[in-house]
Each structure stands twice: as structure tokens, then as C-alpha cells.
Design a protein around this motif. Structure first.
Motif, PDB file in Angstrom:
ATOM      1  N   THR A 252       0.847  -1.189   0.000  1.00 60.00           N
ATOM      2  CA  THR A 252       0.000   0.000   0.000  1.00 60.00           C
ATOM      3  C   THR A 252       0.885   1.242   0.000  1.00 60.00           C
ATOM      4  N   LEU A 253       0.434   2.310  -0.681  1.00 56.24           N
ATOM      5  CA  LEU A 253       1.182   3.560  -0.615  1.00 56.24           C
ATOM      6  C   LEU A 253       1.223   4.013   0.838  1.00 56.24           C
ATOM      7  N   ALA A 254       2.381   4.530   1.250  1.00 58.25           N
ATOM      8  CA  ALA A 254       2.552   4.911   2.650  1.00 58.25           C
ATOM      9  C   ALA A 254       1.454   5.870   3.087  1.00 58.25           C
ATOM     10  N   GLY A 255       0.834   5.584   4.231  1.00 61.77           N
ATOM     11  CA  GLY A 255      -0.163   6.481   4.823  1.00 61.77           C
ATOM     12  C   GLY A 255      -1.543   6.379   4.216  1.00 61.77           C
ATOM     13  N   SER A 256      -1.775   5.471   3.238  1.00 67.54           N
ATOM     14  CA  SER A 256      -3.091   5.417   2.599  1.00 67.54           C
ATOM     15  C   SER A 256      -3.913   4.253   3.149  1.00 67.54           C
ATOM     16  N   GLN A 257      -5.247   4.347   2.949  1.00 68.82           N
ATOM     17  CA  GLN A 257      -6.173   3.329   3.428  1.00 68.82           C
ATOM     18  C   GLN A 257      -6.674   2.533   2.232  1.00 68.82           C
ATOM     19  N   PRO A 258      -6.325   1.251   2.098  1.00 61.79           N
ATOM     20  CA  PRO A 258      -6.718   0.530   0.882  1.00 61.79           C
ATOM     21  C   PRO A 258      -8.220   0.270   0.796  1.00 61.79           C
TER      22      PRO A 258
ATOM     23  N   LEU B 163      -4.902  -1.500  -3.151  1.00 66.99           N
ATOM     24  CA  LEU B 163      -5.333  -0.444  -4.062  1.00 66.99           C
ATOM     25  C   LEU B 163      -6.107   0.561  -3.233  1.00 66.99           C
ATOM     26  N   GLU B 164      -5.817   1.844  -3.388  1.00 69.58           N
ATOM     27  CA  GLU B 164      -6.580   2.812  -2.602  1.00 69.58           C
ATOM     28  C   GLU B 164      -7.678   3.464  -3.442  1.00 69.58           C
ATOM     29  N   ARG B 165      -8.621   4.094  -2.760  1.00 73.71           N
ATOM     30  CA  ARG B 165      -9.773   4.700  -3.436  1.00 73.71           C
ATOM     31  C   ARG B 165      -9.301   5.722  -4.481  1.00 73.71           C
ATOM     32  N   GLY B 166      -9.880   5.651  -5.680  1.00 72.10           N
ATOM     33  CA  GLY B 166      -9.544   6.618  -6.729  1.00 72.10           C
ATOM     34  C   GLY B 166      -8.192   6.386  -7.380  1.00 72.10           C
ATOM     35  N   GLU B 167      -7.578   5.231  -7.108  1.00 76.55           N
ATOM     36  CA  GLU B 167      -6.247   4.957  -7.675  1.00 76.55           C
ATOM     37  C   GLU B 167      -6.369   3.988  -8.857  1.00 76.55           C
ATOM     38  N   THR B 168      -5.439   4.108  -9.829  1.00 79.14           N
ATOM     39  CA  THR B 168      -5.347   3.102 -10.889  1.00 79.14           C
ATOM     40  C   THR B 168      -4.030   2.368 -10.748  1.00 79.14           C
ATOM     41  N   LEU B 169      -4.133   1.042 -10.613  1.00 81.22           N
ATOM     42  CA  LEU B 169      -2.933   0.208 -10.591  1.00 81.22           C
ATOM     43  C   LEU B 169      -2.882  -0.537 -11.919  1.00 81.22           C
ATOM     44  N   GLY B 170      -1.866  -0.259 -12.720  1.00 79.60           N
ATOM     45  CA  GLY B 170      -1.684  -0.979 -13.988  1.00 79.60           C
ATOM     46  C   GLY B 170      -1.012  -2.306 -13.704  1.00 79.60           C
ATOM     47  N   LEU B 171      -1.529  -3.388 -14.307  1.00 80.20           N
ATOM     48  CA  LEU B 171      -0.926  -4.712 -14.137  1.00 80.20           C
ATOM     49  C   LEU B 171      -0.416  -5.160 -15.501  1.00 80.20           C
TER      50      LEU B 171
ATOM     51  N   GLY C 148     -22.780   1.306  -8.772  1.00 77.65           N
ATOM     52  CA  GLY C 148     -21.955   2.199  -7.944  1.00 77.65           C
ATOM     53  C   GLY C 148     -20.759   1.497  -7.325  1.00 77.65           C
ATOM     54  N   PRO C 149     -19.873   0.888  -8.152  1.00 74.04           N
ATOM     55  CA  PRO C 149     -18.764   0.110  -7.588  1.00 74.04           C
ATOM     56  C   PRO C 149     -17.681   0.978  -6.954  1.00 74.04           C
ATOM     57  N   ASP C 150     -16.938   0.368  -6.020  1.00 72.64           N
ATOM     58  CA  ASP C 150     -15.740   1.012  -5.455  1.00 72.64           C
ATOM     59  C   ASP C 150     -14.516   0.685  -6.307  1.00 72.64           C
ATOM     60  N   VAL C 151     -14.523  -0.540  -6.863  1.00 67.15           N
ATOM     61  CA  VAL C 151     -13.362  -1.018  -7.615  1.00 67.15           C
ATOM     62  C   VAL C 151     -13.850  -1.609  -8.938  1.00 67.15           C
TER      63      VAL C 151
ATOM     64  N   GLU D 135     -12.422  10.287 -11.733  1.00 65.31           N
ATOM     65  CA  GLU D 135     -12.372  11.568 -11.024  1.00 65.31           C
ATOM     66  C   GLU D 135     -13.729  11.883 -10.380  1.00 65.31           C
ATOM     67  N   GLN D 136     -14.795  11.581 -11.137  1.00 73.03           N
ATOM     68  CA  GLN D 136     -16.151  11.898 -10.682  1.00 73.03           C
ATOM     69  C   GLN D 136     -16.600  11.007  -9.522  1.00 73.03           C
ATOM     70  N   PHE D 137     -16.309   9.701  -9.616  1.00 75.69           N
ATOM     71  CA  PHE D 137     -16.858   8.755  -8.638  1.00 75.69           C
ATOM     72  C   PHE D 137     -15.809   8.154  -7.705  1.00 75.69           C
ATOM     73  N   GLN D 138     -14.551   8.576  -7.857  1.00 77.12           N
ATOM     74  CA  GLN D 138     -13.465   8.053  -7.002  1.00 77.12           C
ATOM     75  C   GLN D 138     -13.374   6.521  -7.035  1.00 77.12           C
ATOM     76  N   ILE D 139     -13.536   5.972  -8.244  1.00 77.15           N
ATOM     77  CA  ILE D 139     -13.450   4.516  -8.407  1.00 77.15           C
ATOM     78  C   ILE D 139     -11.974   4.133  -8.498  1.00 77.15           C
ATOM     79  N   ALA D 140     -11.630   2.985  -7.911  1.00 79.00           N
ATOM     80  CA  ALA D 140     -10.271   2.453  -8.078  1.00 79.00           C
ATOM     81  C   ALA D 140     -10.290   1.470  -9.245  1.00 79.00           C
ATOM     82  N   TYR D 141      -9.269   1.525 -10.096  1.00 79.21           N
ATOM     83  CA  TYR D 141      -9.176   0.591 -11.226  1.00 79.21           C
ATOM     84  C   TYR D 141      -7.980  -0.330 -11.040  1.00 79.21           C
ATOM     85  N   LEU D 142      -8.205  -1.614 -11.293  1.00 78.63           N
ATOM     86  CA  LEU D 142      -7.078  -2.507 -11.556  1.00 78.63           C
ATOM     87  C   LEU D 142      -7.076  -2.673 -13.062  1.00 78.63           C
ATOM     88  N   PHE D 143      -6.095  -2.080 -13.726  1.00 73.08           N
ATOM     89  CA  PHE D 143      -6.089  -1.975 -15.182  1.00 73.08           C
ATOM     90  C   PHE D 143      -5.104  -2.995 -15.746  1.00 73.08           C
ATOM     91  N   VAL D 144      -5.663  -4.101 -16.258  1.00 72.27           N
ATOM     92  CA  VAL D 144      -4.829  -5.186 -16.771  1.00 72.27           C
ATOM     93  C   VAL D 144      -4.539  -4.921 -18.245  1.00 72.27           C
TER      94      VAL D 144
END
Ligand code: SF4
Length: 348
Positions: free
Chosen positions: A14-20, A55-63, A190-193, A220-229
Motif C-alpha cells: 500500500t502507498l505509505a499512509g493510505s487506506q486501501p 489499491l486505494e480509493r480513486g487509484e489506478t494500478l496498472g498490471l 456504484g462500484p468502489d473497484v 475523477e467523478q466517482f473516485q473509483i479504483a481501477y485494476l487496469f490489466v
């Protein structure tokens, strides 16, 4: 031994200090592919071997990684479309999804959605667009029939389609429009991820950028986190905040985008990036040629899985397994080169 930010044997990436919002711990999956002709021992294909990340809220992790490295299997394991042999998946505040029955999983499926690679095959050709986008609302009993109509219209508007699309069928749309329908369906509950499995690889280049821009705007609008494969590094470089590199079912490096593309640490990541064509012929990057073929996931190599092909292989690589360790802030790599326990002397 080099210090890692491990909890037990599982690194916390997890990124330091963030809540996954999503935490994946030590995920493993093998498939039975046959039996040994002599002893009739089971032959197992080790598709995913101890993958952990968050993965934190609103983040995109590319795989990223080569075809067959286990990216899509990992995506399906996270979504519980296939069940892992071991490991855990947590959404913020949820129990371990891997331990839940199908019925108990239902409320969490709402929070975890998928966009498929193939916009042609992922939509039921017998259903109208209105039914396809509205179906998750029925399954999760989220609104009345009248409200559903309005909600579907709003979702289509959100992804740039006319409300008139509701009464038409998928075959009446182009590839880009079908992918927009798939995105509207994923957004409906209304997904989170959202796990996006190669969502633009089947599309024309011109349409690709439209879909990428749409995904960015919705995030940006919904603060969705993406796992982008994806296997397309240029798309991943554009869209991701962090990037994870997978090789033979394992994560070998995970870092913020700028660090990973600017100064990749793992020899496999370095080779992957060196293989990306440069648009400017004057900027020639040195090519890194890897030896041999990708080993079979039925019998992965001992020690570091990459050692038969690694240009920097040295003594411990064929016997000792490197673990994912934080060698710079938020930059994790699984390679003995960064372990002070070992002094590199090349193998002749
Ligand atoms: Fe190469 Fe050894 Fe590092 Fe594996 S551990 S990537 S073989 S240097």
C-alpha cells in the motif's frame, strides 16, 4: 537480510499512509492440466503464485506482463469468478471474500465490477441495451422499474450514449460504443473497484483514447479504483498511478508510475521497457535481449523464476527465492541484486 515491509511473509505494498479499498493477500491458483505418463502424478499449471498488493480509493494500478503470465487469472480470482487455492481478498470493511458463499458474496459483488476485453462477446446479443445496463440493478434490487428506466438513461448519458440507445441491440453499435455500454453496466451498481481486463486492446487506436479519457473522467467523478490489466505499456503509462509487473504468476516489481518507467529496478521490467518502440528514431534506447523462452508454468524454475533468462543472473538466483521488498519509498522489487546479503559476482 534486507528489511522489507512484510506482514508475516506477505509484503504490504500500500502507498505509505493510505487506506486501501482493495487488499489482495498471497493469492494462489493452480489448474490440473493432466497426469504424468509414468507415475500418474498430477500435472499442475501454477497460474498465480503468491500475489499480494493493495489499491486505494480513486487509484489506478496498472498490471502488466507478457501474455500467459497470469494477469487475467489474477483478475478473475479477485472478482471471485474463479476461487483461489489459497489467499484472501478484502474490500474496505469486508470479511475475506474468498471464504464467503455465493449468496454471502452478493452484496460485495456490487462493490467490485469488471469491464471485459471483448466488447463484442461480453454483451448478450438478444438483450436490448436498456436491459443489459439495467440487469445489475434488478439483480441487486436497487430500484423500482420506473426508477430503473431513469437510472439507465442517466448511465448512458454518463458514458456518452443517447437515451435512444436503450431500445437497440448490441450489434447495432460500433466497438467503442459497445465498450461504453459495458462501462455503463459496470457503473450501474456504484462500484468502489473496477477490474478492467484489457478494456481497449480490441479497439481502434482513435477509439482507444476516447475510452481511456472516459475512464479517467469517471474515476475523477466517482473516485473509483481501477485494476487496469494490459500488455500495452503506453496505455498503462498514461492511465496508471502505480504499476505492477507480473512474471510467471508472481509480482516482480510494483512502484509509482514515474519511478517504474523512469528507473525500473527489476531486470525483467528493464527488458520489457527496452522492448517498447521509440517514436523518435534519434532516441535509441539500448535493447536488452532475453535468452530463451518463457519457462512453463507447469514446472516453474527454482529460486528466482526469471533466472534462466536474466542477463544479470548470479550465484544465489537459481536456488534462493527473492521476496518482494521495499528498496525505495513505495518501490518494491523481488530481486537479489537489491539484497545486501548477496554480493553480485556474475555466473560464467
Ligand atoms: Fe536476475 Fe537474480 Fe534478480 Fe532474478 S534475482 S532478476 S535472476 S538478478
Amino acid at each position: 537480510m534486507m528489511m522489507s515491509s512484510e506482514q508475516g511473509s506477505v509484503p504490504n505494498t500500500t502507498l505509505a499512509g493510505s487506506q486501501p479499498i482493495l487488499t489482495v493477500r498471497d493469492m494462489r491458483k493452480s489448474f490440473l492440466v493432466g497426469r504424468d505418463a509414468l507415475w500418474r502424478h498430477k500435472l499442475l499449471l501454477h497460474a498465480v503464485r503468491g500475489v499480494s498488493f493493495s489499491l486505494e480509493r480513486g487509484e489506478t494500478l496498472g498490471l502488466v506482463g507478457e501474455s500467459g503470465c497470469g494477469k487475467t487469472t489474477l483478475a478473475r480470482l479477485i472478482l471471485q469468478l474463479i476461487r483461489p487455492d489459497s489467499g484472501s481478498v478484502y474490500l474496505d470493511g469486508s470479511p475475506d471474500l474468498c471464504t464467503l458463499s455465493q449468496a454471502a458474496l452478493r452484496p460485495y459483488r456490487r462493490r467490485l465490477q469488471i469491464i471485459f476485453q471483448d466488447p463484442y462477446g461480453s454483451l448478450n446479443p438478444r438483450m436490448t441495451v436498456g436491459s443489459i445496463v439495467g440487469e445489475p440493478l434488478i439483480i441487486h434490487r436497487l430500484c423500482s422499474k420506473k426508477e430503473r428506466q431513469e437510472r439507465v438513461k442517466a448511465l448512458l448519458h454518463e458514458v456518452g450514449l443517447s437515451p435512444r440507445a436503450m431500445n437497440r441491440f448490441p450489434h447495432e453499435f460500433s466497438g467503442g460504443q459497445r465498450q461504453r455500454i459495458g462501462i455503463a453496466r459496470a457503473l450501474a451498481v456504484g462500484p468502489d473497484v473496477i477490474v478492467a481486463d484489457e478494456p481497449v486492446s480490441a479497439l481502434d487506436v482513435s477509439i482507444r483514447s476516447q475510452i481511456i479519457n472516459l475512464l479517467e473522467r469517471l474515476q475523477e467523478q466517482f473516485q473509483i479504483a481501477y485494476l487496469f490489466v494490459s500488455h500495452d505499456l503506453s496505455v498503462v503509462a498514461h492511465l496508471s498511478h502505480r504499476v505492477a509487473v507480473m512474471y510467471l504468476g508472481e509480482l516482480v516489481e510494483i512502484a509509482p508510475k514515474r519511478a517504474l518507467f523512469g528507473e525500473p529496478l527489476h531486470p525483467y521490467t528493464q527488458a520489457l521497457l527496452a522492448a517498447v518502440p521509440q517514436p523518435d528514431p534519434k532516441r535509441k534506447a539500448p535493447r536488452i535481449l532475453l535468452r530463451g523462452e518463457v519457462p512453463s508454468p507447469v514446472a516453474p524454475p527454482s529460486g528466482c523464476s526469471f533466472h534462466p533468462r536474466c542477463p544479470l543472473v548470479f550465484q544465489p538466483c537459481s536456488t534462493a527465492k527473492p521476496t518482494l521488498c521495499e528498496v525505495r519509498p513505495n518501490h518494491f522489487v523481488a530481486c537479489h541484486l537489491y539484497d545486501p546479503e548477496y554480493v553480485r559476482t556474475p555466473v560464467s
